[in-house]
Design a protein around this motif. Structure first.
Motif, PDB file in Angstrom:
ATOM      1  N   ARG A 166       0.827  -1.207   0.000  1.00 48.08           N
ATOM      2  CA  ARG A 166       0.000   0.000   0.000  1.00 48.08           C
ATOM      3  C   ARG A 166       0.863   1.259   0.000  1.00 48.08           C
ATOM      4  NH1 ARG A 166      -4.978   0.355   4.046  1.00 48.08           N
ATOM      5  NH2 ARG A 166      -5.523  -1.400   2.706  1.00 48.08           N
TER       6      ARG A 166
ATOM      7  N   ARG B  42       1.190   3.815  -3.201  1.00 45.09           N
ATOM      8  CA  ARG B  42       0.786   5.205  -3.017  1.00 45.09           C
ATOM      9  C   ARG B  42       1.921   6.153  -3.405  1.00 45.09           C
ATOM     10  NH1 ARG B  42      -2.038   4.783   1.557  1.00 45.09           N
ATOM     11  NH2 ARG B  42      -0.181   4.849   2.866  1.00 45.09           N
TER      12      ARG B  42
ATOM     13  N   ASP C 123       2.138   6.241  -7.125  1.00 42.05           N
ATOM     14  CA  ASP C 123       1.067   7.113  -7.627  1.00 42.05           C
ATOM     15  C   ASP C 123       1.494   8.578  -7.574  1.00 42.05           C
ATOM     16  OD1 ASP C 123      -0.675   5.043  -8.139  1.00 42.05           O
ATOM     17  OD2 ASP C 123      -1.748   5.234  -6.240  1.00 42.05           O
ATOM     18  N   ARG C 124       2.057   8.970  -6.428  1.00 41.92           N
ATOM     19  CA  ARG C 124       2.425  10.372  -6.232  1.00 41.92           C
ATOM     20  C   ARG C 124       3.505  10.797  -7.224  1.00 41.92           C
ATOM     21  NH1 ARG C 124       3.452   9.867  -1.412  1.00 41.92           N
ATOM     22  NH2 ARG C 124       5.721   9.977  -1.226  1.00 41.92           N
TER      23      ARG C 124
ATOM     24  N   ARG D 251      -6.229   5.444  -2.280  1.00 44.88           N
ATOM     25  CA  ARG D 251      -5.367   5.875  -3.382  1.00 44.88           C
ATOM     26  C   ARG D 251      -6.141   6.749  -4.359  1.00 44.88           C
ATOM     27  NH1 ARG D 251      -2.820   0.887  -6.187  1.00 44.88           N
ATOM     28  NH2 ARG D 251      -2.050   2.506  -7.586  1.00 44.88           N
TER      29      ARG D 251
ATOM     30  N   ASP E  36      -6.729  10.138  -2.861  1.00 46.05           N
ATOM     31  CA  ASP E  36      -5.482  10.901  -2.847  1.00 46.05           C
ATOM     32  C   ASP E  36      -5.196  11.492  -4.224  1.00 46.05           C
ATOM     33  OD1 ASP E  36      -2.965  11.787  -1.651  1.00 46.05           O
ATOM     34  OD2 ASP E  36      -2.034  10.284  -2.928  1.00 46.05           O
TER      35      ASP E  36
END
Length: 530
Positions: free
Chosen positions: A219, A223, A226-227, A273, A276
């Protein structure tokens, strides 16, 4: 290493893919990122700054060893029939991915890693990152992406895994000699194509339990990817909403068909996610990004190659023909281009030429919609297919001579295209310009030493010239790049015994053979250490 055997059925391939996906996510997700201060780049907006994970030099896997691991895995992948060895698609993906990497300072990570993007023939919607900056993209993902921004969202995500060195940091928690067992672990999944249950057996053992523990960290790693991916997309000028749109469509497919898409399986998606990412989108000005024509042409080639030799080939033609009715000119051009490529693969050169001419005519409308710079007008990909048709077996000599002239003009217009450079050499060989071909290829292999296809072409040119020793020496270098050192040594022995070998060439052969045998010995010692 032994070459891979091929699966006997599609289910076997599917199980192998699932096994490999589990292994890869365990590697890319096996670290908890630490908080660290933001990087400071001159004139770079905060949205384009990548996070740092603190000083972990003592923990990281050596970049050299990480790259070596990636190259070892890639040698096995390239030998597999599902490695999509298409110059045009590979070139598009590397230009596309390279532009994303270059969009943000620091996207290459702490080691300034070289990235290589490669296509895999697999209908599953997935992509994966390997150690050392190698990123695989399934043909199914390329076909599923409705826009180039959606494709950018996935590729940027994988770049995030590499730039944050998730693989190296996970391995850095262990002793560095854990590298070789991990290499064996991943390569076992590749070899399991012949016996997929073997890979599952490994996962059920003690190593499988370790993998499960590493998945617990997924996780945080996902994440962070993704960022980083979001930052890369934004800096690259892509529509960042494409990330959420694509993820949501995959989730919808899961609900409709009851089967988790491969990308969501290997990159678990949570509601946190998505929230976010949506929050980041709200802070970013909306930017509409038109798709390039290369994106659609690459999709057309991928559709043909994914289904080639299968019962789905008829469906490919039907899909492309139905695409002709769409109002979007790029879609029409891509459909005609795809039908030309399909006809070429089926051996119908007349139909291939007819569809190609239609695609080129549609590409040049009176209103000049596609009168863009050469880098974005699809010219290189059109030139590749045009030459593929003209250099196909059975073409008369006058067509081959025209191909030679066209290839020279295309390489002058697109000097950075590796696909066109190889076709230019191929055209010279087919046209009988063997001295020109060998001179050109010798220059090319000096510039691009890691390109085995150039050595194959050089060996072919030498063979037609009757230069047997040089032919085997060139083949030896091709085998070296493929990781087949015993076969490379055999080629050097053939070269040594050739009747036309010179004293100078004998010296070169002896020196190269000593080097390769030393490498073989080193590899055997590494094998024993596993």
């Amino acid at each position: 290493m032994k070459p891979l055997t091929h699966p006997t059925s599609p289910p076997a391939r599917s199980r192998w893919r699932r096994s490999l996906a589990v292994l890869l996510v365990s590697v890319t997700a096996g670290v908890v990122p630490a908080a660290a201060p933001a990087q400071s780049f001159n004139n770079v907006p905060s949205s384009a700054r990548l996070p740092t994970l603190g000083d972990t030099a003592r923990e990281d896997l050596s970049p050299i060893v990480e790259r070596k691991l990636g190259e070892e895995i890639m040698r096995e992948i390239r030998r597999d029939r599902d490695f999509l060895d298409d110059d045009a698609i590979g070139e598009y993906l590397n230009n596309f991915g390279g532009a994303l990497v270059d969009a943000v300072p620091g996207a290459r990570g702490e080691t300034n890693a070289d990235f290589t993007f490669f296509p895999v023939r697999d209908g599953a919607i997935n992509a994966f990152a390997l150690p050392g900056g190698f990123i695989g993209i399934h043909s199914g993902l390329l076909l599923a992406a409705q826009t180039e921004s959606e494709l950018a969202s996935v590729v940027s995500h994988e770049i995030g895994h590499v730039s944050q060195r998730h693989i190296a940091r996970m391995l850095g928690q262990q002793r560095q000699d854990a590298l070789l067992p991990l290499a064996s672990f991943i390569l076992a999944a590749l070899a399991a194509k012949a016996s997929p249950d073997a890979a599952m057996g490994v996962l059920m053992g003690g190593q499988g339990l370790a993998v499960q523990r590493q998945l617990n960290f997924s996780r945080d790693a996902e994440r962070e990817a993704d960022r980083v991916g979001f930052q890369i997309m934004s800096a690259g000028g892509y529509d960042t909403s494409g990330m959420v749109a694509f993820f949501k469509r995959l989730q919808s497919a899961n609900k409709v068909y009851g089967e988790i898409p491969a990308f969501l399986s290997s990159h678990p998606l949570t509601s946190e996610r998505i929230v976010d990412i949506q929050a980041r989108i709200r802070e970013t000005p909306y930017r509409q990004r038109p798709d390039t024509i290369e994106f659609h042409l690459a999709k057309a080639r991928a559709r043909v190659l994914q289904d080639l030799g299968t019962t789905a080939r008829r469906d490919t033609r039907t899909t492309l023909q139905s695409q002709l009715a769409q109002q979007h000119r790029q879609q029409q051009v891509a459909a005609q281009y795809g039908l030309s490529f399909l006809s070429l693969k089926e051996g119908d050169l007349a139909a291939a030429r007819s569809w190609f001419d239609k695609a080129r005519a549609t590409m040049r409308p009176k209103e000049g919609v596609f009168s863009a710079a050469p880098a974005s007008d699809g010219g290189a990909m059109f030139a590749v297919l045009d030459l593929e048709i003209k250099l196909a077996p059975g073409q008369p000599q006058e067509v081959i001579q025209q191909a030679l002239r066209d290839a020279q003009a295309a390489t002058n217009r697109y000097p950075l295209s590796r696909a066109l450079a190889r076709q230019y050499a191929d055209a010279m060989i087919n046209a009988g310009k063997l001295d020109d071909a060998t001179r050109y290829l010798r220059d090319q292999v000096q510039l691009y030493r890691e390109d085995p296809k150039l050595y194959d072409l050089l060996a072919r040119a030498y063979s037609k010239q009757g230069k047997i020793a040089l032919q085997h020496m060139a083949l030896a270098e091709s085998y070296v790049l493929a990781g087949a050192l015993p076969a490379a040594v055999d080629q050097l022995n053939f070269a040594r015994k050739a009747s036309d070998v010179s004293f100078y060439e004998q010296s070169v052969i002896d020196a190269r053979e000593r080097e390769l045998k030393a490498r073989q010995k080193e590899e055997k010692e590494e094998e024993k250490g596993r």
